[in-house]
Design a protein around this motif. Structure first.
Motif, mmCIF file in Angstrom:
data_model
loop_
_atom_site.group_PDB
_atom_site.id
_atom_site.type_symbol
_atom_site.label_atom_id
_atom_site.label_comp_id
_atom_site.label_asym_id
_atom_site.label_seq_id
_atom_site.Cartn_x
_atom_site.Cartn_y
_atom_site.Cartn_z
ATOM 1 N N ASN A 111 30.222 -0.667 6.751
ATOM 2 C CA ASN A 111 30.784 0.363 7.773
ATOM 3 C C ASN A 111 30.117 1.446 7.806
ATOM 4 O OD1 ASN A 111 32.319 1.838 9.634
ATOM 5 N ND2 ASN A 111 34.176 1.509 8.624
ATOM 6 N N LEU A 128 31.530 4.968 8.612
ATOM 7 C CA LEU A 128 32.061 5.652 7.437
ATOM 8 C C LEU A 128 31.049 6.154 6.654
ATOM 9 C CD1 LEU A 128 34.564 6.019 5.369
ATOM 10 C CD2 LEU A 128 33.898 3.579 4.292
ATOM 11 N N GLN A 129 29.897 5.416 6.588
ATOM 12 C CA GLN A 129 28.759 6.158 5.883
ATOM 13 C C GLN A 129 28.117 7.615 6.521
ATOM 14 O OE1 GLN A 129 25.783 2.953 6.032
ATOM 15 N NE2 GLN A 129 27.221 1.650 5.255
ATOM 16 N N THR A 174 30.810 10.068 5.569
ATOM 17 C CA THR A 174 30.683 10.449 4.324
ATOM 18 C C THR A 174 29.444 11.457 4.147
ATOM 19 O OG1 THR A 174 31.526 8.430 3.530
ATOM 20 C CG2 THR A 174 30.499 9.770 2.010
#
Length: 164
Positions: free
Chosen positions: A52, A55-56, A59
């Protein structure tokens, strides 16, 4: 097509980000890009766990903000505390001896300081004749403001001269 490649090879993107951000940090030495490089390293690790990419990126963004605002100030304080106060550039010249080449007045003059000729002015306003030994009182731009050494005391000794 580019998006698909990026998602499939996110680990390579994050690895390049770590390297580039670390290289920029070596040029700036401000800990800002180091924090971002650490966040990219976290995203690099996450890229091996999940595909994903959104999401990376999230983050990376959250980790960057947290590291910049929480870790960076502590690191800067620690480095500044452990680095001794070192005077450099023009500040290191204050207190050094020099010799008057052309009479120094409140407006103009020349002195020899560490082998170089500097424009000078008198700190006290009095005229200092050529050949007089003086010391640097302060620096104003490219001009040294000089003062004569203190006069001898009643015991015949000079008052302490400035630290060299």
């Amino acid at each position: 097509m580019v998006w698909e490649w990026l998602v499939d090879n996110a680990w390579l993107f994050w690895l390049l980000a770590v390297i580039v951000l670390a290289a920029v940090e070596m040029l700036t030495l401000d800990f800002l890009f180091l924090m971002m490089s650490a966040a990219a390293l976290l995203a690099f690790g996450l890229s091996w766990i999940t595909d994903n990419f959104v999401l990376q990126v999230v983050t990376f963004a959250i980790a960057s903000v947290l590291l910049i605002f929480l870790v960076r100030p502590v690191a800067l304080r620690r480095v500044n505390r452990s680095t001794p106060e070192t005077v450099s550039n023009a500040a290191r010249l204050i207190g050094l001896p020099c010799q008057v080449l052309d009479p120094v007045t409140a407006r103009s003059g020349l002195v020899r300081l560490e082998g170089d000729t500097w424009s000078a002015r008198s700190a006290t306003g009095e005229q200092l004749p050529a050949g007089t030994d003086v010391f640097v009182h302060r620096i104003e731009g490219a001009t040294v403001v000089v003062a004569p050494y203190p006069a001898p005391t009643a015991e015949g000794r000079s008052a302490p001269s400035p630290s060299f």
